[in-house]
Write a protein that holds these residues in place. Structure first.
Motif, short mmCIF file in Angstrom:
data_model
loop_
_atom_site.label_atom_id
_atom_site.label_comp_id
_atom_site.label_asym_id
_atom_site.label_seq_id
_atom_site.Cartn_x
_atom_site.Cartn_y
_atom_site.Cartn_z
N LEU A 134 0.83 -1.21 0.00
CA LEU A 134 0.00 0.00 0.00
C LEU A 134 0.86 1.25 0.00
O LEU A 134 0.60 2.20 -0.76
CB LEU A 134 -0.93 -0.02 1.21
CG LEU A 134 -1.93 1.13 1.29
CD1 LEU A 134 -2.87 1.11 0.09
CD2 LEU A 134 -2.72 1.04 2.58
N LYS A 135 1.89 1.28 0.83
CA LYS A 135 2.79 2.43 0.89
C LYS A 135 3.48 2.65 -0.45
O LYS A 135 3.56 3.77 -0.95
CB LYS A 135 3.83 2.21 1.99
CG LYS A 135 4.82 3.32 2.12
CD LYS A 135 5.84 3.01 3.21
CE LYS A 135 6.92 4.04 3.27
NZ LYS A 135 7.96 3.69 4.24
N VAL A 184 0.89 4.01 -3.08
CA VAL A 184 0.53 5.42 -2.88
C VAL A 184 1.70 6.33 -3.28
O VAL A 184 1.51 7.31 -4.01
CB VAL A 184 0.10 5.66 -1.42
CG1 VAL A 184 0.03 7.14 -1.11
CG2 VAL A 184 -1.24 5.01 -1.15
N LEU A 239 1.67 8.96 -6.46
CA LEU A 239 1.91 10.37 -6.17
C LEU A 239 3.16 10.88 -6.89
O LEU A 239 3.15 11.94 -7.52
CB LEU A 239 2.04 10.57 -4.66
CG LEU A 239 2.29 12.00 -4.19
CD1 LEU A 239 1.09 12.88 -4.54
CD2 LEU A 239 2.54 12.01 -2.70
#
Length: 129
Positions: free
Chosen positions: A47-48, A51, A55
């Motif tokens: 997930l990190k 994201v 970004l």
């Protein structure tokens, strides 16, 4: 051997089986604990990474657009076509290099659940002795 001695020996077998079953359940519980921790770590890491990747890609795309437009507008009119071609080639090379690094990272990534697999392998070796 007397009857009381043989009865005492047979009475000890259920205790041994209970201890063996308890040990096996404890071992299973420990492995499930390790597996759940590794699953949670893998989920958080994914997930990190997702994201931050989205970004970063969005911000780089905006910066790249601004730099490209600025470079094209700063170049004199007769050279603008050459500038666009040079920028497109540079972007293609950078994109191909980025994809290569990403693919290389995926190919050489650590095996998921390596600790759990290693523990299971050690337990198998221990029980087969």
């Amino acid at each position: 051997m007397s009857e009381t001695e043989s009865a005492g020996q047979h009475a000890g077998h259920p205790n041994v089986l209970k201890r063996l079953a308890g040990s096996a359940l404890g071992l299973l519980h420990a492995h499930l604990g390790i597996l759940s921790i590794e699953l949670e770590e893998a989920r958080e890491r994914l997930l990190k990474t997702l994201v931050l990747g989205v970004l970063g890609a969005g911000l780089l795309l905006l910066a790249l657009l601004a730099i490209t437009l600025g470079a094209i507008l700063l170049v004199p009119e007769p050279w603008r076509v050459y500038t666009v071609v040079a920028l497109v080639l540079a972007f293609l090379l950078l994109g191909a290099g980025s994809l290569w690094f990403a693919w290389n990272g995926i190919r050489h990534a650590k095996t998921p659940f390596a600790l759990t697999i290693e523990e299971l392998r050690r337990d198998k070796e221990h029980f087969l002795r």
